[in-house]
Scaffold this motif. Structure first.
Motif, PDB file in Angstrom:
ATOM      1  N   GLU A  57      -4.571  58.077   7.294  1.00 51.25           N
ATOM      2  CA  GLU A  57      -4.987  59.471   7.481  1.00 51.25           C
ATOM      3  C   GLU A  57      -6.150  59.601   8.471  1.00 51.25           C
ATOM      4  N   LYS A  58      -6.926  58.537   8.642  1.00 46.54           N
ATOM      5  CA  LYS A  58      -8.050  58.537   9.582  1.00 46.54           C
ATOM      6  C   LYS A  58      -7.633  58.037  10.959  1.00 46.54           C
ATOM      7  N   GLU A  59      -6.331  57.833  11.138  1.00 44.64           N
ATOM      8  CA  GLU A  59      -5.760  57.317  12.393  1.00 44.64           C
ATOM      9  C   GLU A  59      -6.184  55.881  12.680  1.00 44.64           C
ATOM     10  N   GLU A  60      -6.490  55.120  11.636  1.00 47.35           N
ATOM     11  CA  GLU A  60      -6.782  53.704  11.797  1.00 47.35           C
ATOM     12  C   GLU A  60      -5.495  52.906  11.654  1.00 47.35           C
ATOM     13  N   LEU A  61      -5.343  51.903  12.492  1.00 43.43           N
ATOM     14  CA  LEU A  61      -4.174  51.032  12.452  1.00 43.43           C
ATOM     15  C   LEU A  61      -4.233  50.185  11.177  1.00 43.43           C
ATOM     16  N   ILE A  62      -3.194  50.287  10.337  1.00 41.52           N
ATOM     17  CA  ILE A  62      -3.188  49.531   9.087  1.00 41.52           C
ATOM     18  C   ILE A  62      -1.963  48.637   8.942  1.00 41.52           C
ATOM     19  N   GLY A  63      -1.016  48.743   9.854  1.00 44.02           N
ATOM     20  CA  GLY A  63       0.174  47.902   9.768  1.00 44.02           C
ATOM     21  C   GLY A  63       0.949  47.891  11.061  1.00 44.02           C
ATOM     22  N   CYS A  64       1.721  46.830  11.250  1.00 43.89           N
ATOM     23  CA  CYS A  64       2.557  46.708  12.448  1.00 43.89           C
ATOM     24  C   CYS A  64       3.848  45.984  12.127  1.00 43.89           C
ATOM     25  N   SER A  65       4.865  46.329  12.872  1.00 39.45           N
ATOM     26  CA  SER A  65       6.123  45.606  12.889  1.00 39.45           C
ATOM     27  C   SER A  65       6.407  45.289  14.348  1.00 39.45           C
ATOM     28  N   LEU A  66       6.473  44.016  14.664  1.00 41.17           N
ATOM     29  CA  LEU A  66       6.726  43.583  16.033  1.00 41.17           C
ATOM     30  C   LEU A  66       8.085  42.916  16.064  1.00 41.17           C
ATOM     31  N   ILE A  80      12.917  42.021  13.075  1.00 39.27           N
ATOM     32  CA  ILE A  80      11.474  41.972  12.862  1.00 39.27           C
ATOM     33  C   ILE A  80      11.027  40.518  12.972  1.00 39.27           C
ATOM     34  N   LYS A  81      10.165  40.272  13.916  1.00 39.27           N
ATOM     35  CA  LYS A  81       9.583  38.934  14.069  1.00 39.27           C
ATOM     36  C   LYS A  81       8.277  38.835  13.274  1.00 39.27           C
ATOM     37  N   GLU A  82       7.486  39.895  13.267  1.00 42.42           N
ATOM     38  CA  GLU A  82       6.231  39.936  12.510  1.00 42.42           C
ATOM     39  C   GLU A  82       6.084  41.313  11.868  1.00 42.42           C
ATOM     40  N   PHE A  83       5.766  41.316  10.589  1.00 47.64           N
ATOM     41  CA  PHE A  83       5.512  42.543   9.844  1.00 47.64           C
ATOM     42  C   PHE A  83       4.247  42.285   9.040  1.00 47.64           C
ATOM     43  N   PHE A  84       3.239  43.127   9.224  1.00 43.71           N
ATOM     44  CA  PHE A  84       1.970  42.872   8.542  1.00 43.71           C
ATOM     45  C   PHE A  84       1.233  44.168   8.228  1.00 43.71           C
ATOM     46  N   ILE A  85       0.581  44.129   7.077  1.00 44.43           N
ATOM     47  CA  ILE A  85      -0.204  45.241   6.553  1.00 44.43           C
ATOM     48  C   ILE A  85      -1.610  44.705   6.288  1.00 44.43           C
ATOM     49  N   SER A  86      -2.605  45.506   6.553  1.00 43.42           N
ATOM     50  CA  SER A  86      -3.989  45.122   6.314  1.00 43.42           C
ATOM     51  C   SER A  86      -4.148  44.531   4.915  1.00 43.42           C
ATOM     52  N   THR A  87      -4.830  43.399   4.821  1.00 44.51           N
ATOM     53  CA  THR A  87      -4.955  42.705   3.542  1.00 44.51           C
ATOM     54  C   THR A  87      -5.643  43.546   2.475  1.00 44.51           C
ATOM     55  N   ASN A  88      -6.558  44.437   2.871  1.00 46.84           N
ATOM     56  CA  ASN A  88      -7.282  45.201   1.863  1.00 46.84           C
ATOM     57  C   ASN A  88      -6.454  46.324   1.244  1.00 46.84           C
ATOM     58  N   ILE A  89      -5.243  46.565   1.742  1.00 47.66           N
ATOM     59  CA  ILE A  89      -4.385  47.583   1.115  1.00 47.66           C
ATOM     60  C   ILE A  89      -3.033  47.025   0.678  1.00 47.66           C
ATOM     61  N   GLN A  90      -2.866  45.710   0.785  1.00 49.55           N
ATOM     62  CA  GLN A  90      -1.602  45.125   0.321  1.00 49.55           C
ATOM     63  C   GLN A  90      -1.486  45.312  -1.189  1.00 49.55           C
ATOM     64  N   GLY A  91      -0.257  45.462  -1.649  1.00 48.35           N
ATOM     65  CA  GLY A  91      -0.009  45.644  -3.076  1.00 48.35           C
ATOM     66  C   GLY A  91      -0.187  47.069  -3.556  1.00 48.35           C
ATOM     67  N   GLN A  92      -0.381  48.011  -2.630  1.00 45.88           N
ATOM     68  CA  GLN A  92      -0.587  49.413  -2.990  1.00 45.88           C
ATOM     69  C   GLN A  92       0.585  50.307  -2.577  1.00 45.88           C
ATOM     70  N   GLY A  93       1.683  49.701  -2.150  1.00 48.54           N
ATOM     71  CA  GLY A  93       2.849  50.487  -1.751  1.00 48.54           C
ATOM     72  C   GLY A  93       2.863  50.911  -0.295  1.00 48.54           C
ATOM     73  N   LYS A  94       1.840  50.547   0.454  1.00 50.02           N
ATOM     74  CA  LYS A  94       1.766  50.957   1.873  1.00 50.02           C
ATOM     75  C   LYS A  94       2.831  50.266   2.719  1.00 50.02           C
ATOM     76  N   GLY A  95       3.140  49.008   2.410  1.00 44.52           N
ATOM     77  CA  GLY A  95       4.183  48.304   3.154  1.00 44.52           C
ATOM     78  C   GLY A  95       5.536  48.943   2.938  1.00 44.52           C
ATOM     79  N   SER A  96       5.830  49.345   1.704  1.00 44.78           N
ATOM     80  CA  SER A  96       7.096  50.034   1.407  1.00 44.78           C
ATOM     81  C   SER A  96       7.147  51.380   2.116  1.00 44.78           C
ATOM     82  N   THR A  97       6.016  52.083   2.122  1.00 41.39           N
ATOM     83  CA  THR A  97       5.946  53.359   2.851  1.00 41.39           C
ATOM     84  C   THR A  97       6.222  53.133   4.326  1.00 41.39           C
ATOM     85  N   PHE A  98       5.626  52.098   4.875  1.00 39.11           N
ATOM     86  CA  PHE A  98       5.822  51.770   6.288  1.00 39.11           C
ATOM     87  C   PHE A  98       7.295  51.500   6.577  1.00 39.11           C
TER      88      PHE A  98
END
Length: 148
Positions: A57-66, A80-98
């Motif tokens: 929501e703050k327009e900060e980059l929190i995940g990528c799929s390369l 997908i060669k690389e898929f990653f979500i910021s470690t401080n929000i892993q396990g909160q459903g953000k990866g599934s949302t992504f």
């Protein structure tokens, strides 16, 4: 949250996020700056590259799929060669949302399948299975180390 094609201005931030994620457990990768830059350019600067970013929501980059888009007899595929979500929000459903946001983007690009590989011994394996990825029973991922 929003997903879009990774902006060039966010390239350095993407590299930092990648290092933060993959330098810690369970991967403990040891990238040097030169090798990391070469790898990221391989992933992001090809004609068929598709780099997708997720911003909070703050327009900060929190995940990528390369990854890459390939044409196949069944239609276009996104590997997908690389898929990653910021470690401080892993396990909160953000990866599934992504992944859900990505599916909408990929559908708009007439992409029929998402493919990836991961190790069965890392948490990512269960994450992908939870998000309806299936193991292909007739396929294997092979590797051969070239002797020095």
């Amino acid at each position: 949250m929003r997903a879009c094609v990774l902006q060039t201005r966010d390239y350095e931030q993407m590299k930092k996020l990648f290092l933060d994620v993959f330098s810690s457990e369970p991967w403990f990768d040891k990238w040097d700056e030169k090798q990391l830059d070469l790898y990221m350019k391989d992933l992001t600067e090809n004609n068929n590259s598709l780099s997708i970013a997720m911003y909070d929501e703050k327009e900060e980059l929190i995940g990528c799929s390369l990854g890459y888009v390939f044409n196949w007899w069944e239609g276009r595929e996104y590997y997908i060669k690389e898929f990653f979500i910021s470690t401080n929000i892993q396990g909160q459903g953000k990866g599934s949302t992504f992944l859900n946001l990505m599916e909408g983007m990929l559908k708009d690009r007439d992409i029929k399948h998402i493919l990836l590989s991961t190790e069965k011994t890392v948490p990512a394996y269960q994450f992908y299975k939870k998000n309806k990825f299936t193991v292909l029973n007739d396929s294997v991922f092979l590797v051969k180390k070239i002797p020095e």
